[in-house]
Motif scaffolding. Structure first.
Motif, mmCIF file in Angstrom:
data_model
loop_
_atom_site.group_PDB
_atom_site.id
_atom_site.type_symbol
_atom_site.label_atom_id
_atom_site.label_comp_id
_atom_site.label_asym_id
_atom_site.label_seq_id
_atom_site.Cartn_x
_atom_site.Cartn_y
_atom_site.Cartn_z
ATOM 1 N N PRO A 1 0.839 -1.207 0.000
ATOM 2 C CA PRO A 1 0.000 0.000 0.000
ATOM 3 C C PRO A 1 0.873 1.255 0.000
ATOM 4 C CG PRO A 1 -0.707 -1.566 1.685
ATOM 5 C CD PRO A 1 0.603 -2.058 1.178
ATOM 6 N N ILE A 2 0.387 2.303 -0.606
ATOM 7 C CA ILE A 2 1.135 3.556 -0.691
ATOM 8 C C ILE A 2 0.580 4.547 0.320
ATOM 9 C CG2 ILE A 2 1.735 5.508 -2.181
ATOM 10 C CD1 ILE A 2 1.558 3.600 -4.555
ATOM 11 N N GLY A 3 1.488 5.144 1.111
ATOM 12 C CA GLY A 3 1.036 6.162 2.039
ATOM 13 C C GLY A 3 1.541 5.961 3.452
ATOM 14 N N PRO A 4 0.951 6.675 4.439
ATOM 15 C CA PRO A 4 1.367 6.594 5.840
ATOM 16 C C PRO A 4 0.792 5.355 6.527
ATOM 17 C CG PRO A 4 -0.433 8.132 5.617
ATOM 18 C CD PRO A 4 -0.099 7.680 4.226
ATOM 19 N N GLU A 5 1.015 5.275 7.844
ATOM 20 C CA GLU A 5 0.592 4.104 8.617
ATOM 21 C C GLU A 5 -0.904 3.847 8.490
ATOM 22 O OE1 GLU A 5 1.011 2.379 13.195
ATOM 23 O OE2 GLU A 5 1.553 4.458 12.727
ATOM 24 N N SER A 6 -1.707 4.903 8.367
ATOM 25 C CA SER A 6 -3.160 4.737 8.258
ATOM 26 C C SER A 6 -3.574 4.014 6.985
ATOM 27 C CB SER A 6 -3.849 6.110 8.322
ATOM 28 O OG SER A 6 -3.366 6.955 7.282
ATOM 29 N N LEU B 1 -0.480 -19.871 21.047
ATOM 30 C CA LEU B 1 -0.590 -19.129 22.311
ATOM 31 C C LEU B 1 -2.015 -18.659 22.576
ATOM 32 C CD1 LEU B 1 2.664 -16.950 22.143
ATOM 33 C CD2 LEU B 1 2.205 -18.824 23.740
ATOM 34 N N GLY B 2 -2.888 -18.791 21.577
ATOM 35 C CA GLY B 2 -4.286 -18.418 21.763
ATOM 36 C C GLY B 2 -4.534 -16.925 21.811
ATOM 37 N N LEU B 3 -3.687 -16.148 21.146
ATOM 38 C CA LEU B 3 -3.852 -14.702 21.154
ATOM 39 C C LEU B 3 -4.815 -14.273 20.051
ATOM 40 C CD1 LEU B 3 -0.150 -13.548 21.642
ATOM 41 C CD2 LEU B 3 -1.939 -13.752 23.381
ATOM 42 N N CYS B 4 -5.524 -13.181 20.302
ATOM 43 C CA CYS B 4 -6.308 -12.531 19.260
ATOM 44 C C CYS B 4 -5.373 -11.540 18.564
ATOM 45 C CB CYS B 4 -7.503 -11.800 19.864
ATOM 46 S SG CYS B 4 -8.398 -10.752 18.689
ATOM 47 N N TYR B 5 -5.228 -11.669 17.240
ATOM 48 C CA TYR B 5 -4.275 -10.807 16.547
ATOM 49 C C TYR B 5 -4.789 -10.453 15.162
ATOM 50 C CZ TYR B 5 -2.868 -15.078 14.058
ATOM 51 O OH TYR B 5 -2.868 -16.222 13.292
ATOM 52 N N ARG B 6 -4.157 -9.457 14.572
ATOM 53 C CA ARG B 6 -4.467 -9.088 13.204
ATOM 54 C C ARG B 6 -3.165 -8.898 12.418
ATOM 55 N NH1 ARG B 6 -6.764 -2.819 13.561
ATOM 56 N NH2 ARG B 6 -4.816 -1.817 14.244
ATOM 57 N N VAL B 7 -3.238 -9.145 11.113
ATOM 58 C CA VAL B 7 -2.081 -9.044 10.232
ATOM 59 C C VAL B 7 -2.277 -7.851 9.307
ATOM 60 C CG1 VAL B 7 -0.648 -10.236 8.534
ATOM 61 C CG2 VAL B 7 -1.815 -11.556 10.318
ATOM 62 N N LEU B 8 -1.241 -7.000 9.234
ATOM 63 C CA LEU B 8 -1.302 -5.795 8.416
ATOM 64 C C LEU B 8 -0.213 -5.814 7.353
ATOM 65 C CD1 LEU B 8 -1.671 -3.165 11.301
ATOM 66 C CD2 LEU B 8 -3.514 -4.082 9.874
ATOM 67 N N ASP B 9 -0.591 -5.482 6.128
ATOM 68 C CA ASP B 9 0.374 -5.252 5.051
ATOM 69 C C ASP B 9 0.755 -3.779 5.140
ATOM 70 O OD1 ASP B 9 1.899 -5.155 2.789
ATOM 71 O OD2 ASP B 9 0.357 -5.906 1.427
ATOM 72 N N MET B 10 2.007 -3.512 5.521
ATOM 73 C CA MET B 10 2.391 -2.146 5.876
ATOM 74 C C MET B 10 2.658 -1.292 4.633
ATOM 75 S SD MET B 10 1.881 -2.273 8.975
ATOM 76 C CE MET B 10 2.456 -0.649 9.483
#
Length: 433
Positions: free
Chosen positions: A54-59, A279-288
């Motif tokens: 993706p192009i741009g800032p963290e958002s 580990l049973g964590l709730c997580y999300r994956v982001l393409d930075m």
């Protein structure tokens, strides 16, 4: 020519030689300065970016997936308030921030009791799973030369650097103020690493590998040191953003094939997800996005865990494909299976081939001993990924697995490494086994 005339001629030639020597020295000095300026500008050029980033800032980060359901601190199904890890650690006598502040300063800590065991358990879990996944276990040095830090894409000498320096010259001493002390600090000072990635990358500094050796997969354990200058707010509370922490880091050297390094990047990301699932964590994956890639990364994924005490997401892992950004600066190459023919040369040119730079050939290899052929080499691609950043995983575990009676139930995968302890209870209670 008379002897007097010969002497005059000799002195003229000597003077001319002196002037030429001084001119050459001045030009060499100027050339060295210009080369250094050019290098300083060149190292500021970042890696290119993957066409799908993706192009741009963290958002602008692209949400790829969410695993699990966030345990919300308001209206949660347990009908009791969820505490943050700082409060939990005080109630369970797990972390001593106050003593560490007195001994070292803010954002340092002592892990005690089950928290100390938990760190060791997480290290063992990550290392064991990495070895099962074909990674070579490595315990890395925590101190490296600043040139290696810079080659990996960090800027240790930058004014906004997050790097800690190590020197035998004590600050404020008379030796430090002397020219000799300043010279020694400049040329012998070392850096504490911010990640084992740096030491693992440097492990193959100036090496030429065989293509058959690739990919080389390593899992390094080390301490990470970060000055964290400029950070403030809620993130500096507790263990979330500290100056020193233990980490298991994955590092891979692959062939210079974008398809191959892309495949390995996905493999590392899947490895990380498998551990967090276990580990049973709730997580999300982001393409930075592009503005969050840093200097070295071509493509990067971040993984964030839901932290009920913060009532928000917090980064626990990342993985990056750096292609040949680091390997070019560290001079890590591999011999390809291609043997190329040299162009024909005239008799006056024999013995040298100026068209073939040494950085991309290897004429000393047995397969390329013919004077008319050479074995091409290429710079490897490097990839890195966090298998386990201990403090933030401890934060996520304490806040995720807290129970109404104040105890914390541990995920089953950690039981074998915890001496049979399955639950952390307030002191005075017998821990569940």
């Amino acid at each position: 020519m008379s002897p007097e005339a010969k002497e005059i001629r000799r002195q003229e030639l000597v003077e001319r030689g002196r002037v030429l020597k001084e001119g050459i020295h001045a030009q060499e000095t100027e050339l060295a300065s210009l080369e250094m300026q050019l290098y300083d500008q060149a190292v500021l050029i970042p890696n290119s970016t993957h066409p799908t980033s993706p192009i741009g800032p963290e958002s602008a980060a692209e949400l790829m997936r969410v695993r699990g359901v966030p345990r919300l601190n308001h209206g949660n199904v347990s009908n009791y308030p969820l505490l943050d890890h700082v409060t939990l650690s005080k109630q369970l006598d797990l972390i001593d921030f106050e003593s560490a502040t007195a001994v070292t300063g803010s954002r340092w800590y002592y892990l005690k009791n089950e928290a100390a065991l938990l760190e060791l358990a997480l290290i063992q879990l990550a290392t064991q799973r990495a070895v099962q996944g074909g990674f070579m276990p490595v315990i890395t040095p925590d101190v490296v030369r600043p040139e290696v830090v810079q080659a990996c894409g960090f800027q240790p000498r930058d004014e906004a650097s997050q790097t800690y320096w190590v020197s035998t010259v004590a600050p404020g001493s008379s030796r430090a103020a002397s020219p000799e002390g300043a010279h020694q600090h400049q040329h012998s000072a070392l850096c504490l690493v911010a990640t084992a990635e740096i030491a693992l990358a440097g492990m193959n500094l100036n090496k030429v590998l065989e293509e058959s050796q690739l990919p080389i997969k390593m899992a390094g354990f080390g301490r990470a040191f970060r000055a964290e200058a400029g950070s403030r707010g809620a993130e500096i509370k507790g263990l979330y953003r500290v100056h020193q922490f233990s980490k298991v880091e994955l590092f891979v050297l692959s062939k210079a094939d974008p398809g191959e390094s892309d495949r390995i990047l996905e493999e590392i990301r899947q490895f990380q997800e498998n551990i967090f699932d276990e580990l049973g964590l709730c997580y999300r994956v982001l393409d930075m996005p592009t503005e969050e890639l840093g200097a070295s990364a071509y493509k990067k994924y971040d993984i964030e865990a839901w932290m009920p005490g913060k009532n928000s997401w917090g980064e626990i892992s990342s993985t990056s494909n750096c292609t040949d950004y680091q390997s070019r600066r560290l001079n890590i190459r591999y011999r390809t299976n291609k043997i190329l023919s040299r162009p024909p040369t005239s008799a006056s040119q024999s013995g040298a081939d100026s068209s073939t730079p040494p950085s991309i050939t290897d004429s000393n290899h047995p397969s390329a001993q013919s004077s008319n052929s050479y074995m091409a080499t290429e710079f490897v691609h490097t990839l890195n990924g966090t298998a386990m950043a201990i403090p933030r995983i401890i934060v996520a575990l304490l806040e995720t697995y807290q129970q109404q009676n104040g105890s914390v139930r541990l995920p089953e995968c950690l039981w074998p490494f915890m001496g049979g302890i399955k639950e952390i209870r307030p002191k005075g209670h017998v821990a569940a086994k």
